[in-house]
Each structure stands twice: as structure tokens, then as C-alpha cells.
Design an enzyme around this catalytic site. Structure first.
Site, PDB file in Angstrom:
ATOM      1  N   ASP A  87      39.035  41.586  40.959  1.00 32.67           N
ATOM      2  CA  ASP A  87      38.716  41.227  39.589  1.00 32.67           C
ATOM      3  C   ASP A  87      38.227  42.503  38.900  1.00 32.67           C
ATOM      4  OD1 ASP A  87      37.982  39.526  37.338  1.00 32.67           O
ATOM      5  OD2 ASP A  87      35.920  39.850  37.994  1.00 32.67           O
ATOM      6  N   ASP A  89      36.050  42.849  35.608  1.00 30.13           N
ATOM      7  CA  ASP A  89      34.718  42.879  35.011  1.00 30.13           C
ATOM      8  C   ASP A  89      33.660  42.330  35.965  1.00 30.13           C
ATOM      9  OD1 ASP A  89      35.778  43.893  32.616  1.00 30.13           O
ATOM     10  OD2 ASP A  89      36.351  41.877  32.003  1.00 30.13           O
TER      11      ASP A  89
END
Length: 255
Positions: A87, A89
Site C-alpha cells: 500500500d 499511504d
């Protein structure tokens, strides 16, 4: 309860009546207590009472067998990931909500080192990221591309970027927790989804990995909900930081 019953049978087979009787009484008492807790809420029909009595005898050994099988399964060495997906952020970089400014990109501690080591080991890496700010009109596609380019400038190149720009209500098949980003990333990297590990900071990352047949590792942050952490402890893996997460993915906690 199960051990009491097993001990009673073992002592009886060994012709030791006294310990067999004590073990049998212990088994009977624990089984009766278990059955009583299940019977009291009702209904107390003859059929229900018979059902509760029989299943109260069967459930403890079945539960123990299930638990032991799970203990064996989770302690088997896991195969090393053939590709690792991240991922973006709060996993690779600190989260700046709906960030459209490359100058605000700040890698999380350890990100540069683990990525360098993965690339040196020949492990393909990719990014799978929800970016609904595009659909909401808060980020333009050009701004998103500029931010992602800054991530690569700071952390090095990734084998694939799979980004969902849709909002929750758009009905797409890619927005995590749906599996689309993970399956597309695996295809782009030339591996099967089940050979990938997805590392993320929220439950949607773990659910997307599971939906695609991949494995998931959660690296919680202060924003991660307690329920998401608890669910990951049951069904996936939880790491204290990015380095530990990569170590779990590669089968080496000391990565």
C-alpha cells in the site's frame, strides 16, 4: 474436558480403576457444566435436551482437534513471497490526505532500506493504492502521477503501480478491499496472486489480499482501528514496522 475423558479411557485400559474413576468424574463434571450452560437459555424440549447432551460430549474433542491443527498449520514455515506489494499511504510514505503535492512526500522509516534489499535479492515489488481523491475532484490525474513519481524518486522504481481512482460508490472491481488491484499487480509482475504478499496499514489491505488469494501483513498505525488489528491477528499477520513485515513475508523475521 477432553484430557479428562482421554485419561479415564487410558487408565481403564491399563486396568487402573481408581485413577480411571477420578478422571471419569472430572470429565463428567466438566461435560455436565458445559451442557448446562448451553441448555439453560432454552428451549428445553426433549429433542433439544438430547441434542445438547450429545453435542456437549462431542464439541470439546472437536474444538481441541481444530485448535491443535491450527497450531501446527501456523507454525509451519511459510514459503517466501515471490513478489511483495505495498500500500502507498501510511505504509511506504506518511499519509497526507488527498495529497496533490510531491513536496509533501515523506517515506516512512525503513522503507528505503527494505526496498533496496528486496531489489538486490531480485524480489519484484509493486504498489497497490486506493486514490479516490481523483474521483472526488480533489486530485487531478497529473497531480497523482507527480506524487507517485516523487515516491519513485525517493524510494526507487517499482515493477508495477496499480491505482484505483474510483470512489466507494462507483462499483468498480479494483478498489480495496476488492481483489482487482492485487490480481492486476500479480499479472504485471508475472507471478500468481497466491505467491504475493500485500503489506498495508488497514483492514481493506488484508481483505483485498485474502480476496485475491494472496497473503497479507498488517503494519498498524495510530489510525488503524483496533478491530482491524484483531482481525489481522486471527486471519493474517501483524508486524510492528515495515522491516518486520517484509521479514514475515520473506520467511525471516530478522530481515
Amino acid at each position: 474436558t477432553t484430557l479428562g475423558g482421554a485419561a479415564a479411557l487410558a487408565f481403564a485400559a491399563a486396568r487402573r480403576p481408581t485413577p480411571a474413576a477420578f478422571a471419569g468424574i472430572a470429565w463428567l463434571g466438566l461435560t455436565a457444566e458445559f451442557a448446562l450452560h448451553r441448555i439453560l437459555p432454552g428451549p428445553k424440549t426433549p429433542e433439544e435436551l438430547a441434542k445438547m447432551a450429545v453435542t456437549s460430549v462431542l464439541i470439546p474433542p472437536a474444538a481441541l482437534g481444530h485448535r491443535l491443527a491450527g497450531e501446527v498449520r501456523v507454525r509451519r514455515p511459510r514459503p517466501a513471497a515471490r513478489a511483495i506489494l505495498f500500500d502507498r499511504d501510511d505504509t511506504l510514505i506518511h499519509d497526507e490526505p488527498y495529497n496533490n503535492d510531491p513536496e509533501l512526500v515523506r517515506p516512512v522509516p525503513g522503507a528505503e532500506d527494505v526496498l533496496r534489499r528486496l531489489r538486490a535479492a531480485g524480489v519484484p515489488v509493486g504498489v497497490v493504492s486506493n486514490q479516490s481523491g481523483v474521483a472526488r475532484g480533489l486530485i487531478t490525474p497529473a497531480e497523482l502521477a507527480a506524487v507517485n513519481a516523487r515516491v519513485e524518486e525517493l524510494l526507487g522504481p517499482f515493477g508495477t503501480w496499480q491505482v484505483c481512482v474510483h470512489a466507494d460508490g462507483d462499483g468498480c472491481c479494483c478498489r480495496k478491499p476488492k481483489p482487482g488491484l492485487v490480481t492486476r499487480a500479480a499479472l504485471a509482475l508475472g507471478v500468481r496472486p497466491e505467491d504475493c504478499v500485500l503489506i498495508g496499514d488497514i483492514g481493506a489491505d488484508i481483505e483485498a489480499a485474502r480476496a485475491a488469494g494472496a497473503r497479507g501483513v498488517l503494519v498498524p498505525t495510530p489510525r488503524t482501528r483496533a478491530a482491524e488489528i484483531e482481525a489481522a491477528r486471527r486471519d493474517a499477520l501483524v508486524a510492528g514496522d515495515l522491516a518486520e513485515a517484509v521479514g514475515l513475508a520473506m520467511g525471516d523475521r530478522a530481515w
